[in-house]
Scaffold this motif. Sequence first.
Motif, short mmCIF file in Angstrom:
data_model
loop_
_atom_site.label_atom_id
_atom_site.label_comp_id
_atom_site.label_asym_id
_atom_site.label_seq_id
_atom_site.Cartn_x
_atom_site.Cartn_y
_atom_site.Cartn_z
N TYR A 401 0.86 -1.19 0.00
CA TYR A 401 0.00 0.00 0.00
C TYR A 401 0.89 1.24 0.00
O TYR A 401 1.71 1.41 0.92
CB TYR A 401 -0.92 0.02 1.23
CG TYR A 401 -1.88 -1.15 1.28
CD1 TYR A 401 -3.18 -1.03 0.79
CD2 TYR A 401 -1.48 -2.39 1.80
CE1 TYR A 401 -4.06 -2.11 0.83
CE2 TYR A 401 -2.35 -3.47 1.85
CZ TYR A 401 -3.64 -3.32 1.35
OH TYR A 401 -4.51 -4.39 1.38
N ASP A 403 1.11 5.47 -0.32
CA ASP A 403 0.40 6.74 -0.13
C ASP A 403 0.62 7.64 -1.36
O ASP A 403 1.75 7.83 -1.81
CB ASP A 403 0.94 7.41 1.14
CG ASP A 403 0.11 8.60 1.57
OD1 ASP A 403 -0.67 9.12 0.75
OD2 ASP A 403 0.26 9.03 2.73
N PHE A 474 -7.15 6.30 4.14
CA PHE A 474 -6.74 4.94 3.76
C PHE A 474 -7.96 4.11 3.37
O PHE A 474 -9.00 4.16 4.04
CB PHE A 474 -6.02 4.27 4.93
CG PHE A 474 -5.49 2.91 4.61
CD1 PHE A 474 -4.25 2.75 4.00
CD2 PHE A 474 -6.25 1.78 4.89
CE1 PHE A 474 -3.78 1.49 3.69
CE2 PHE A 474 -5.77 0.51 4.58
CZ PHE A 474 -4.54 0.37 3.97
N HIS A 497 3.12 -1.05 4.26
CA HIS A 497 2.60 0.30 4.03
C HIS A 497 3.78 1.27 3.88
O HIS A 497 4.70 1.25 4.70
CB HIS A 497 1.73 0.75 5.21
CG HIS A 497 0.53 -0.10 5.45
ND1 HIS A 497 -0.59 -0.04 4.67
CD2 HIS A 497 0.28 -1.06 6.40
CE1 HIS A 497 -1.49 -0.90 5.11
NE2 HIS A 497 -0.99 -1.54 6.16
N SER A 499 4.14 5.31 3.72
CA SER A 499 3.30 6.48 3.90
C SER A 499 3.99 7.46 4.85
O SER A 499 5.22 7.45 5.00
CB SER A 499 1.92 6.04 4.45
OG SER A 499 1.06 7.13 4.64
N ILE A 503 -1.02 7.37 7.65
CA ILE A 503 -1.37 5.96 7.72
C ILE A 503 -2.34 5.68 8.85
O ILE A 503 -3.07 4.68 8.83
CB ILE A 503 -0.09 5.10 7.88
CG1 ILE A 503 -0.39 3.61 7.66
CG2 ILE A 503 0.53 5.31 9.26
CD1 ILE A 503 -0.94 3.28 6.31
N MET A 506 -5.96 4.52 8.68
CA MET A 506 -6.31 3.10 8.55
C MET A 506 -7.06 2.60 9.77
O MET A 506 -7.76 1.57 9.71
CB MET A 506 -5.02 2.28 8.34
CG MET A 506 -5.25 0.79 8.15
SD MET A 506 -3.74 -0.13 7.77
CE MET A 506 -2.87 -0.05 9.35
#
Length: 596
Positions: A401, A403, A474, A497, A499, A503, A506
């Motif tokens: 994931y 950003d 997120f 992740h 970011s 974050i 999330m």
Amino acid sequence: MNPPPLPDALQVWQDAWPQALATWSRFTRLQDPRLCDSRVQAAAEGLTGSFAAIRLADQRIVIDLEQVQQLGLHPYALEILAHEIGHHVLAPATASDHARLLARIRRALPTLEAHAPMVANLYTDLLINDRLQRQNGLRMDAIYRRLAQAATTPASTVWQLYMGIYEELWQQPRGALGGSTDDAAVHADAWLGARVVRVYASDWMAGASRFATLLLPWLLQAQTDARLDALMDTQHAGKGSQPAGLGHLEDDERAPILHPAHDPRITGGSQEPADSGTAAGPQDAAAGTTGGQMREPFEYGQILRAAGLDLDDQQIAVRYYRERALPHLIRYPSAAQPQALEALPEGLEPWEPGDALDAVDWLQSVLQSPHVIPGVTTVQRVHGPAPGREPSYEPVDLDLYVDSSGSMPNPQQHTSFLTLAGAIIALSALRAGARVQATLWSGTRQHLHTDGFVRSEDAILHVLTGYFGGGTAFPIHRLRDTYAARTPRDRAVHILHISDDGITTMFGQDERGGSGWDIARHALQAARGGGTMALNLYSPLPAQLAAAATGWTADLLRAQREGWDIHVVRDMADLLQFARTFAQRHYAPGAMGAPR
């Protein structure tokens, strides 16, 4: 009025082809040229404007015989073909060198970078024609005399300078080929241009910026000349090719650009040229093994387009980050022997069209029937696995994931270390045999993702090089849906992740009102491969939660306690080292997965 068609013109050019190859070497091998009878046919081959062109992608030469006839150049089939072969053999020779040449010339043409393809074409033509005229005795000068006779407009000063260089090289009287007869400035620069060609003949890449600097003041006069258009045989040479090595600036690109008048190799002066070294750029420390300062994606794209490649911004970004990531990938893993599963023959089954041809068991097929009918009497051997003597290992899949909110750079314009780190880790995972699911996210309903866990580099890089630049929210539902039905029989996954403090969105509520904390906790448990956060934060996380700590600091400390490995970087460039370390730890040979 066009000249009448020449008899057997096509045969003349076909007969000249072996001779043209031999002018360079008896070992020279290229595909036969495309000899087009009409401009329509030539345009279909990608040739417009000029009467000849090269294609570096498939090592082809294209000739427009209709335009050749209009210009009266049919008697020079050998010379024209030998010249075009020279572009494949001498300069630029390859798509990568073509792009490298354009990069140097663009830097020497401030505000006139759009002229770089033309200048590169003129420069390489000089190198090739001087060799063919002097060493092979071909009539290259006669071609320019014929072009001058066919011209219907006055010559530009650029053309006069260019012809003046040939007159200097071949010791022709001034004006014999179309050069100026009375302009002292043109004569002086023509002498310098001839010196560049001779001095840098064996190091033509280094001489390119000097030649471009010489032409710069004359190009500023912005005169058009149809004669120049007729010579442009490399303007689209790179179309469909794959130039490599453009991600970083080479040492001579960062050196001060010298005008030929200030180059002691040209003038014979005793002073040394300016120091070729320059101060290290801000990305040097992060460049690692790639060497030197890195080129930005927008400049990388400008060079590719100048080379003739027709790509959009995202296609360019995919090439850029793949090239930037390549030196940092893990080495290809090698399987331990003996293998965990050994194939044993178990029986026969029908072989049908569409199955691998080498799978046919011909002996058994003939034993079944002496008349072999594919799909009817053909059979193939079936093999089953038997347990080996050592356990096998499977790599952990990657759920990535990244950003893409407004606080992050656009990877299509400027270097994004989030994209680069993601590319290094994802491509390393693919190299190890893992599958990757990539998700790019920003604000609400702003997310782009692959179709599940995939093995396609292009699909993954297409996601990573996208850009939203919106808010920060997120996509909790992506994490929820990925692991909602995952079972212990599925391959283990590591969730990563990349970011900043955004974050922590999330851990909010999803669109169903579910807790992000519960979703993240379940995802970690179902993934079974661990979870990591690489975050760009202003300060490292405290060792323990202070009583007054609130906001993202408290959320990240809680996430750390719940099993997330949090890696803090103070500078985005530090993500490069994180990516290298992460890839080595999780996907390098000897560090992959767990026994099956």
